[in-house]
Structures are given as C-alpha cells and as structure tokens.
Write a protein that holds these residues in place. Sequence first.
Motif, PDB file in Angstrom:
ATOM      1  N   UNK A  32      -2.221 -52.886  13.033  1.00 61.31           N
ATOM      2  CA  UNK A  32      -3.162 -53.658  13.854  1.00 61.31           C
ATOM      3  C   UNK A  32      -4.558 -53.038  13.869  1.00 61.31           C
ATOM      4  N   UNK A  33      -4.821 -52.110  12.933  1.00 67.25           N
ATOM      5  CA  UNK A  33      -6.190 -51.619  12.801  1.00 67.25           C
ATOM      6  C   UNK A  33      -6.488 -50.274  13.406  1.00 67.25           C
ATOM      7  N   UNK A  34      -5.496 -49.642  14.082  1.00 69.39           N
ATOM      8  CA  UNK A  34      -5.736 -48.299  14.618  1.00 69.39           C
ATOM      9  C   UNK A  34      -6.175 -47.370  13.493  1.00 69.39           C
ATOM     10  N   UNK A  35      -7.104 -46.429  13.700  1.00 73.24           N
ATOM     11  CA  UNK A  35      -7.602 -45.942  14.990  1.00 73.24           C
ATOM     12  C   UNK A  35      -8.734 -46.762  15.611  1.00 73.24           C
ATOM     13  N   UNK A  36      -9.150 -47.848  14.963  1.00 75.13           N
ATOM     14  CA  UNK A  36     -10.153 -48.715  15.589  1.00 75.13           C
ATOM     15  C   UNK A  36      -9.515 -49.487  16.738  1.00 75.13           C
ATOM     16  N   UNK A  37     -10.292 -49.798  17.731  1.00 71.69           N
ATOM     17  CA  UNK A  37      -9.803 -50.605  18.850  1.00 71.69           C
ATOM     18  C   UNK A  37     -10.038 -52.073  18.520  1.00 71.69           C
ATOM     19  N   UNK A  38      -8.978 -52.760  18.143  1.00 73.69           N
ATOM     20  CA  UNK A  38      -9.093 -54.132  17.665  1.00 73.69           C
ATOM     21  C   UNK A  38      -8.506 -55.113  18.675  1.00 73.69           C
ATOM     22  N   UNK A  39      -8.841 -56.395  18.501  1.00 76.01           N
ATOM     23  CA  UNK A  39      -8.259 -57.413  19.381  1.00 76.01           C
ATOM     24  C   UNK A  39      -6.769 -57.557  19.107  1.00 76.01           C
ATOM     25  N   UNK A  40      -6.353 -57.245  17.873  1.00 79.71           N
ATOM     26  CA  UNK A  40      -4.923 -57.295  17.561  1.00 79.71           C
ATOM     27  C   UNK A  40      -4.158 -56.257  18.373  1.00 79.71           C
ATOM     28  N   UNK A  41      -4.713 -55.055  18.478  1.00 81.56           N
ATOM     29  CA  UNK A  41      -4.067 -54.028  19.309  1.00 81.56           C
ATOM     30  C   UNK A  41      -4.015 -54.468  20.763  1.00 81.56           C
ATOM     31  N   UNK A  42      -5.086 -55.097  21.228  1.00 77.90           N
ATOM     32  CA  UNK A  42      -5.141 -55.521  22.628  1.00 77.90           C
ATOM     33  C   UNK A  42      -4.103 -56.593  22.928  1.00 77.90           C
ATOM     34  N   UNK A  43      -3.845 -57.487  21.962  1.00 75.69           N
ATOM     35  CA  UNK A  43      -2.926 -58.596  22.203  1.00 75.69           C
ATOM     36  C   UNK A  43      -1.491 -58.292  21.779  1.00 75.69           C
ATOM     37  N   UNK A  44      -1.328 -57.566  20.685  1.00 73.32           N
ATOM     38  CA  UNK A  44      -0.014 -57.526  20.047  1.00 73.32           C
ATOM     39  C   UNK A  44       0.654 -56.153  20.004  1.00 73.32           C
ATOM     40  N   UNK A  45       0.139 -55.190  20.752  1.00 75.73           N
ATOM     41  CA  UNK A  45       0.841 -53.937  20.969  1.00 75.73           C
ATOM     42  C   UNK A  45       1.044 -53.777  22.471  1.00 75.73           C
ATOM     43  N   UNK A  46       2.280 -53.644  22.934  1.00 74.84           N
ATOM     44  CA  UNK A  46       3.532 -53.592  22.190  1.00 74.84           C
ATOM     45  C   UNK A  46       3.876 -54.958  21.569  1.00 74.84           C
ATOM     46  N   UNK A  47       4.622 -54.911  20.458  1.00 71.52           N
ATOM     47  CA  UNK A  47       5.162 -56.154  19.926  1.00 71.52           C
ATOM     48  C   UNK A  47       6.336 -56.581  20.799  1.00 71.52           C
ATOM     49  N   UNK A  48       6.767 -57.799  20.617  1.00 67.94           N
ATOM     50  CA  UNK A  48       7.766 -58.368  21.525  1.00 67.94           C
ATOM     51  C   UNK A  48       9.178 -57.897  21.209  1.00 67.94           C
ATOM     52  N   UNK A  49       9.510 -57.885  19.931  1.00 68.56           N
ATOM     53  CA  UNK A  49      10.885 -57.553  19.567  1.00 68.56           C
ATOM     54  C   UNK A  49      10.892 -56.933  18.180  1.00 68.56           C
ATOM     55  N   UNK A  50      11.775 -55.973  17.991  1.00 69.91           N
ATOM     56  CA  UNK A  50      12.027 -55.384  16.679  1.00 69.91           C
ATOM     57  C   UNK A  50      13.429 -55.788  16.264  1.00 69.91           C
ATOM     58  N   UNK A  51      13.566 -56.366  15.078  1.00 68.07           N
ATOM     59  CA  UNK A  51      14.872 -56.764  14.551  1.00 68.07           C
ATOM     60  C   UNK A  51      15.230 -55.801  13.435  1.00 68.07           C
TER      61      UNK A  51
END
Length: 952
Positions: free
Chosen positions: A490-509
């Motif tokens: 999700x773009x780390x170490x940059x602070x991205x909108x993806x990190x803001x919205x999608x970390x944590x992810x919902x489920x790991x299969x």
Amino acid sequence: MLENIVMNKIDTTLSKSFEPHAIEAHWRPQWEQKGYAKPTFSPGCEDFSILLPPPNVTGTLHMGHAFNQTIMDSLTRYHRMQGANTLWVPGTDHAGIATQLVVERQLKQHNLSRHELGRQAFVERVWAWKETSGSIITQQIKRLGASTDWSREYFTMSPHMSQAVVEVFVRLYEQGLIYRGKRLVNWDPKLGTAVSDLEVISTEEDGSLWHIRYPLVDDSSTYLTVATTRPETMLGDAALMVHPQDERYQAFIGKMVRLPLSEREIPVIADDYVDPTFGSGVVKVTPAHDFNDYQVGQRHQLPLINIFTLDAKINENAPARWRGLEQHEARRLIVAELEVQGLLAAVKPHKLMVPRGDRTQAVIEPMLTDQWFVAVNKPAPAGSLHPGQSMAATAIEAVRQGKIKFTPENWSNTYYQWLENIQDWCISRQLWWGHQIPAWYGAEGQIYVARNEDEAREEARAQGYTGPLTRDADVLDTWFSSALVPFSAHGWPNQTKELAHFLPSSVLVTGFDIIFFWVARMVMLTQHFTGQVPFHTVYIHGLVRDANGQKMSKSKGNILDPIDLIDGIDLDALIAKRLASSQDPQQAAELEQKTRAEFPHGIPSFGTDALRFTFASLATPGRNINFALARCEGYRNFCNKLWNATRFVLMNCEDQDSSINLAHNESSLADRWILSLLQQVTDEIDKGFTELRFDLIANALYKFVWDEYCDWYLEFAKVQLQTGTPAQQQNTRYTLLYVLETVLRLAHPIIPFITEALWQKVAPLAGRYPTPAASEEASIMVQPYPRALKEKVDLAAEQWATQLKAVIDACRNLRSEMNLGPAQRVPLFASGDTQLLTTFAPYVRALARLSEVTLSADEATLDAATAGAPVALVGALKLALKVEIDIGAEHARLTKEVQRIELEISKCNAKLQNNHFVAKAPAEVVELERKRLSEYALILSKLNTQLTRLAG
C-alpha cells in the motif's frame, strides 16, 4: 420495488446452450478494461480489502490456489456490491530458492553454472526469465475470474517493494533487533544455503542404530555405550549426557571419556533433556550438528565443533584420514574402524525421520554458520511503537485481545504455541536471486548497515574508516519481504490513502501450514512498523485432497489441474501430463493404468463457474476438501439449469409489460410464496458471508434455484401465464423477472461469469436500468447486493405452497403406482377444504397431468363417485384418481401404507409414554408430538375405511 420498464425493444436473445468459454473470454477483459475492480475511497463507507497471498513467480495454478482464490473473490465481489470501498491487491513472490533453481537448471542444459556467468549476469538472466515466462500463474488466476485491481499488481522485488524491504532492515538494525551471529541453521548442502523449516520435509526411512562404546579416561576397561543414527558426527561430540536422576550413571557424572577414533577427551554431564527409558539412557552431545544438542551446549557451555564443510564433507576439525570425504563414505570407514577396535557394540535396524530439502532431496544438515537474525523476543527500544515489548509478545497480544480472529478459532492455539516457543528468525540466504542484504564490510570485518552504498560510506567515515567496502553477498529470506506485504503493497513507508483505508485488511485467506512462517511474521512486522494489525480475520482452510481424501501428489498420480477442469483435457493429453515428471518406468506404467481407469474419457470441460461453485460447496470450516469430479459435474448441471430457466423467462417476458400492476394487484399465492422464500434465502446467504460459511451459501443458492424456483415456481408460472387474467399474467412476469434478477445478484460472487451474461439480458426487462443505452456501462459487478425485505415474508403463502406441493406429489405418486403414462390423463376427485382445493385446482391439473379436478363437499360423496379408485391422504384432504384399478394391487398398497402409519403411531406413543421425555422436553415439543399422534390416528382411520370399502 422495481421500476416500471420503458417498453423499448431490448435484445434478449440467449443461445440455446450454456457455453462457458465464450462467456469467460468475453467478460474477463471487459471487467478489467472498465476498471470495475478499482477501489473507491468514499468517506463514510465501509473499507474492505484483501491481499492475495503472493504465489511464487515460478508456480502454476494448483487446486489450493483455485480454492482460496474462489473464497477471496467471492468475498471481494460481495463487499463491492454491498457498497464498500473495496480493494483486492494481487501480487507475486520472487521465490528466491525456487526461481534460482529454475534458471540454474536452464544454464545446466548449456553446460553453464551461475558462477561462470557471474552474479550480475546471472541476476539479469533471472529477470529476463521472469519477464518472459515467470508470470504464467497471473494469467491463470485471471482465468478464475479474480476481480483484483491488476493495475496495482506488485512483485516482491519491484523497486518500491525493495525500497520497503531495505527500510525495514535498516530500521530494525538501528533498533538492535537485527544482528549477525554464528548460529545453527537448516543447511541444504546441495543448494549451499540456509533454508527455512517450511522447506524441510521429514520422511520416515530405513536406517540403523549404531551402539558405540566410549571408554572412561581413568579406567579404559569401563565403557558408556551410546546409540546413534549418525556415527560420523561423533567426530564433533562435545560431551556424553545422562539424566541427573538416573541411578545407573550417578558415579559417572563429571568424569571424562575418550572420544573413539580421536585424541579428544569429553565430559559426562547431567541434563533433564535425557529420556532415561530410551536406549541405554546415555546420549552423545554434538552441539554443532543437532538443534537440541545446540541448546544443551549453550546451557553447559560446551564447545561448538563443526566437522562438515558447506557441501557436507568432512573438514579440518576431524582427523586427517577422513578429511574431504563425503559424509556417507566417512560413515562407512568410521564404522569399520570402530568394529576393528572393538568399540562397536551392536548395529540394529531402525526407522528414523530424515530431513530432506523439498527441492533438492538432499539431507538437511544442522550447520553452524554466520547468518543474519531478527531478534523477535527482544524488547523494542524506546521511541518505537511498542517500547519494552518484543515483536512476538505484541503478536500474541493482538490475538488474545481479539484484534485478530482466527476462523476456525482453534487455529489460534497453533499460533500461540509457535509464538510462545519462537526462536530468533534466520533471515539470510546464501543465494544470488533475492533482496541483497544492505550491509557493507570493512577490511577488518566492520559492519555498516545502510540504505545504499553512499550512506554506508558516510557511516564508515563517521566511524573513522575510509578503506574499501564489500557488500554482503547474501540475500534475504523470501518470507522476510512477504511478511511486509500488508503495508508495503500500500505504499509504505509513504503515507498513502491506501494505507489509511485498507490497513488493516479485512480478511486473510490462507492454509494452516504457513500460520507461523507467514501469518505470525506479518503480525509481528506490521504492528512494529505501523502500530496496526495487518488484518482483522484469518480464514484458515484445509488441504484440497482427492475424492478419497488422499493428498494430491505427482507420485500418486492424483493431481488435478484446475485449468484442465475449466477447459477439459482428453485422455492421452492427461496421461502425458501426469507422466511428464516420472522417472521410474514401473511407476509410469502404474500411473497410466490408474489414469485410464479413473478418467476413461479424459476430463470434460466444466467451466470456471462450476469449478468455483464446487469449491464454495466444499468450504466447510476445519475440514480438508475432498474434491470429486462428480460434484463438479453437478454444479455444471446447475449452471445449465439456471441458463435454461433464464431462457424460459426471457421468452415469456420479452415485448411484454412485466412491471408490477399496482392498479390491479392480483399477485397470486404462488407469487407471494416465491417472493417470501427469496427473502429467507437472501438472509441465509448474507449470514453465510458474514460467518464465512461458503458451504452454506452454496447450499442455499442451489436449493432455492433448483428445488424451488426452477422445479416449482416456473411450473406454477406456466399455469398462471396460461390461465390468469391479464393483471395476474403481468404480475407473474414481474415475479419471474424480479426473483431471477435478484438471484443473479445473489449468486454473482460465487459464479461471476454466467450471472453477468444472464444479468445483461434480464436486467433491462426487470427495470434495473431504464434504456438499452444505459446497459453499455452497466455490470452486475457494481450493482447493489440484495437485502432481505421483511415485508415480503408471507408465512401463509409458504404454508399454502407446502400443501399444494404435497398434493401434487401425492397425485404423481398415485399415477406412478398405477403405472399411468405421461400422456394418460385421468380425472381427480378431491374432498376436504373446498376453498383451499379451489386455489390448488389449476396447478394440480397441469402439474399432475390430470384431465380435470372435481371437488366433493364431503368424503362420502367422493367415495361414492370413485369406488375402488386409488386414494391418497394429504392431511385432511382426500384425493382419488378416477381410474380402473387392480383391486389386489390397491389393497397391497393401502396395507403397506397402513403399516407405515402404524409404525409412526408406535414411535409417537413410545415418546409420550416415556415420563422422562414428557417431563424434560419443551412443552411445545411434547404438544407437537401429541398433534402428530392425532393426525396419524385420523389418517389410519381413513385408510382402514378405504381397505374395508375395497374388501366389500
């Protein structure tokens, strides 16, 4: 409520048969081109994300991949349709060892080695291979309909992902949580590298147990006898060991023994690790060549004597006569010399577990080497996100506090057990393909860890060193970079909108076999660097096995390729595929025979949707998945059934007004019944997604579509379209379309291709969009997922339909028992609730193939009109077919039915006469049993009356 459609000419043509390949080939690129899988970032909406566990770039799709990707895609499509900001990120892993081996084998075909090429040229060769043929699995994943955002596809060695790897390494080193040290690791002597436990396969093999005498230094006539499976490692022995409470050896503790065939003397020590009941109760301690012995050596400060070179030959620490020998040759000579000197007490056959490299089959050696380690049990320093806590402790805490949940829950115990006994993680590998460790060495071994060589030189100058620097040649364990994926993707170490919205992810299969190697490490590193857990839920699935529950393997010849199931494969091609890796002619013959017996006509084409439906139906938590082709065939038939049902609906609704007629709302009881069931199945499926019960989702869909909508409602609808008023016909068309369109959206997450193709035809008629032009930008993928409408639940209509189906079934049974052909129509006489029977009549006449239905006011009138006719009882209703009968056969049939009812009465009486049942069972259960007894008594009375009438 659906909108009234605009009566424009809409193309509703649908081919006569379901052809999955054409549909799949059309919609895969359409979905990707239109960008339906791209995420939204709408404020106030739920965020839902999944990260695809990155398969090896060398790999091909196997049944395990196909299964877990079905689960992931179903969840993704469901939440996208629920209106969530949804992102499924795909990616592949560089797979250090596996990929390097592939390219080295290619070089070997040209009589070249990587050392002859040199590191830079070899790595360029690997990159070239990866670009041209290493991403086959990506294309195969697309074949499964994965609705991932392919524009975000990552590769664990891409520039951005590599930047994150270096950043994590440097920060951990600066925090004192990465260090370099000499430790015992799994060593593959053929690969020449340390390997993880996951890459070690232990199998039981036939071996020997050598009993060796160790003479005491102060009394050479006295021996301690030790049993070992590896006599050659005695050259590295540091001690003999006994249990401190073993009375047999109390006098020997602290004494010295002479190491056979060597000039060294070693002590006898005491440690609780020894099992005094096994063997002689005396064991040898070889700290440099056994993981358990290493721990003993640390406790007792024993020397670490390594007697192997990195290619598993005897080194300079052993007597000169054995140096340079391969270990098995050395073993043979050592055993022979022990025997000559009278130091070999016995040799006994012994079954032992032999660790071998999963890729090379070489025996794995515990090897003492310089490696890089992550200190997972060391408290994090001040200034970090979890100061004073180790990474292992924070990972345990995340699950104990409920921040992460395992499904099934029992796998959390496995997670705890591993983390509570975790050792520091060896992250270095002696390979060329991978993330090269960002460490540089000075001429005297000084270590400078930095993000690049310029930073390393600045650091060296700051410490007063200006000489040459040499970069560490090792690369990082593949699991190190894949452990960062939850945030690096999700773009780390940059602070991205993806990190803001999608970390944590919902489920790991994922599978249970990598809970420690990947799941736990993601939790440790994600929390350490972001302060958040990587995911909220871990869905653990079992192994996909064959129909008999056997593990799929090449040697067993029972591997199924999911692409072969989708496309089909003829017998000769299947045999050739299965024999491709077989080196043993006898085994090849057996595999060919087995394949011919199991697949005499090869494997038919099932299509992606049938395969996905099969996987969903088998996804019962906590169980392995026994995959049978017959089940796949059943779900292909389901797809055909859905296709044909849609053709019927389209043919009856095109060019017709199919909106609900509010002015003359004459919805039939049948319409209200199917709409009511639809709400219930919608609720069931929604619950299934919430609880991750894909087996229940598949079962609910199958039962509703096949058993209720297709087998019953479509037949009811035919009657209504033929006999109803214009308003009733209009409402029937509305119901046909409404239910079908809703079902397509319900089923879409599981079977995306067929539902998209059918929805495109059904949606315009059902009013999902107002004009044909609007359909050009429409996809079922982004339609709202159905929600249950409680106001449409109609229990009275459901009870009516249950009774109607029972009456129709009873009539069909009478026809069957009387051997009436399908074209032979006879009248039915019925008595009972006349008002109810009136509503049943048109449906019963059509579906039971009757010439007419005559209602009688009472049973006496019916009996008089149908003397000797076959009779069936459905509750309080009495049904009689007006047909000449074989009185003897009818008497036998009624007698059999009397016996059945008498058995049911006996069961009821047994329960009601059981005081424990009456006292302990809920009052409503007892009352229900009494009601059943009363109903059975009434039926028995009527049957006996009918028997009496036949006899008269």
